[in-house]
Design a protein around this motif. Structure first.
Motif, PDB file in Angstrom:
ATOM      1  N   PRO A 178       1.171  -1.269   0.257  1.00 14.77           N
ATOM      2  CA  PRO A 178      -0.159  -0.144   0.026  1.00 14.77           C
ATOM      3  C   PRO A 178       0.825   1.780  -0.177  1.00 14.77           C
ATOM      4  N   SER A 179       0.346   1.802  -0.490  1.00 11.23           N
ATOM      5  CA  SER A 179       1.573   3.340  -0.283  1.00 11.23           C
ATOM      6  C   SER A 179       1.220   4.248   0.496  1.00 11.23           C
TER       7      SER A 179
ATOM      8  N   GLU B 297       0.998   7.705   1.208  1.00 12.44           N
ATOM      9  CA  GLU B 297       0.246   8.463   0.894  1.00 12.44           C
ATOM     10  C   GLU B 297      -1.090   8.914   1.822  1.00 12.44           C
TER      11      GLU B 297
ATOM     12  N   GLU C 130      -4.592   8.744   2.450  1.00 10.59           N
ATOM     13  CA  GLU C 130      -5.846   8.491   1.787  1.00 10.59           C
ATOM     14  C   GLU C 130      -6.875  10.264   2.852  1.00 10.59           C
TER      15      GLU C 130
ATOM     16  N   GLY D 256     -11.359   4.409   5.145  1.00 10.40           N
ATOM     17  CA  GLY D 256     -10.266   5.413   4.175  1.00 10.40           C
ATOM     18  C   GLY D 256      -8.725   5.540   4.741  1.00 10.40           C
TER      19      GLY D 256
ATOM     20  N   ASP E 136      -5.409   4.367   6.001  1.00 10.92           N
ATOM     21  CA  ASP E 136      -4.755   2.927   5.314  1.00 10.92           C
ATOM     22  C   ASP E 136      -4.068   2.046   7.012  1.00 10.92           C
TER      23      ASP E 136
ATOM     24  N   ASN F 213      -3.630  -5.431   5.930  1.00  7.88           N
ATOM     25  CA  ASN F 213      -3.756  -5.568   4.141  1.00  7.88           C
ATOM     26  C   ASN F 213      -4.032  -6.916   4.026  1.00  7.88           C
TER      27      ASN F 213
END
Lengths: 121, 142
Positions: free
Chosen positions: A8-9, A11, A13, B28, B30, B35
């Motif tokens: 995953p980036s 950055e 979100e 939203g 991360d 994951n």
């Protein structure tokens, strides 16, 4: 499934975007990323491929409805997914299609990144 | 309209509710740690529904990405609406089955003969028309 291909980036979100559920399938010549975007049509989806980052974002227009909500378990917010790719992708041949709320992005591995067999002399 | 709790079976992830709570609070966000879970679409087996109403009907919407019309069954019996979905996927030479189902209790004020359902872009919408007597009527003052 490759665990090294997609990280995953880093950055941050925007809060109004939700990270979709996705899976990655791998074969010799390409990666196929299947992203679950229920409720989105192909016109709602924007895909950008910049260097090593694949970004997928949906821009759904909120429907005007006079329905009163009684119970909510999922939100109709938009989705955003950024994947860092550590394999060289042939960006000209990237293609995507949506079907039944699943977006499939096909990422062909670039020629120079493919495994080569070396003949022993 | 009343709703029953999530129907859990021992085969389902006991932490799904917790994950969902987490996800709903921080959507939203991360989540690197999670994951492993989010990248496997076959783990989230709970069928999520939204229920809404207007003057004429109740609407039950469910997220069923990848499912088509032939994979989905909708049944209304004794004021319990059951949505069952099952699809087979072929990956190379092995086949996997993805199953989801959900039952919710709906009110008695539904015209069961006129219930309809459609699936579009992975969202199933079941329309449950209200019976005539429940619809708002305007009464003329004499």
């Amino acid at each position: 499934m490759s665990t090294t291909l997609c990280k995953p980036s880093e950055e941050a979100e925007a809060v109004r975007y939700r990270r979709p559920v996705y899976s990655v399938e791998e074969n010799k010549s390409e990666y196929v990323v299947a992203i679950r975007v229920p409720g989105c049509t192909k016109d709602d989806i924007q895909i950008d491929f910049d260097k090593d980052v694949l970004s997928v974002r949906t821009n759904r227009s909120t429907q005007d409805s006079n329905r009163k909500s009684l119970h909510r378990e999922f939100s109709e917010s938009n989705y955003e997914l950024k994947l860092n790719l550590n394999v060289r992708i042939d960006s000209d041949k990237v293609n995507a299609k949506t079907e039944d709320g699943i977006l499939r992005v096909t990422l062909p591995v670039a020629e120079e990144a493919k495994a080569k067999q070396i003949a022993v002399n | 309209m009343k709703l029953v709790k999530y129907d859990y079976s021992p085969y389902r992830d006991p932490f799904a509710a917790l994950d969902r709570l987490f996800e709903d609070s921080f959507f939203g966000f991360d989540r690197d740690l999670l994951n492993a879970r989010t990248s496997n679409p076959y783990q989230d087996q709970t069928l999520r529904v939204n229920v809404s109403e207007d003057e004429n009907a109740y609407f039950v919407e469910a997220q069923l990405p990848g499912f088509t019309k032939k994979d989905v069954e909708v049944e209304l019996e004794n004021a319990v609406l059951t949505i069952s979905a099952e699809r087979k996927q072929k990956k190379g030479d092995h086949e996997s089955v993805e199953k989801r189902s959900r039952s919710i209790t709906v009110g008695e004020d539904i015209d069961s003969n006129k219930v309809s359902a459609k699936i579009e872009n992975g969202i199933l919408t079941v329309t449950l028309p209200k019976t005539e007597e429940r619809k708002p009527k305007s009464i003329t003052v004499l």
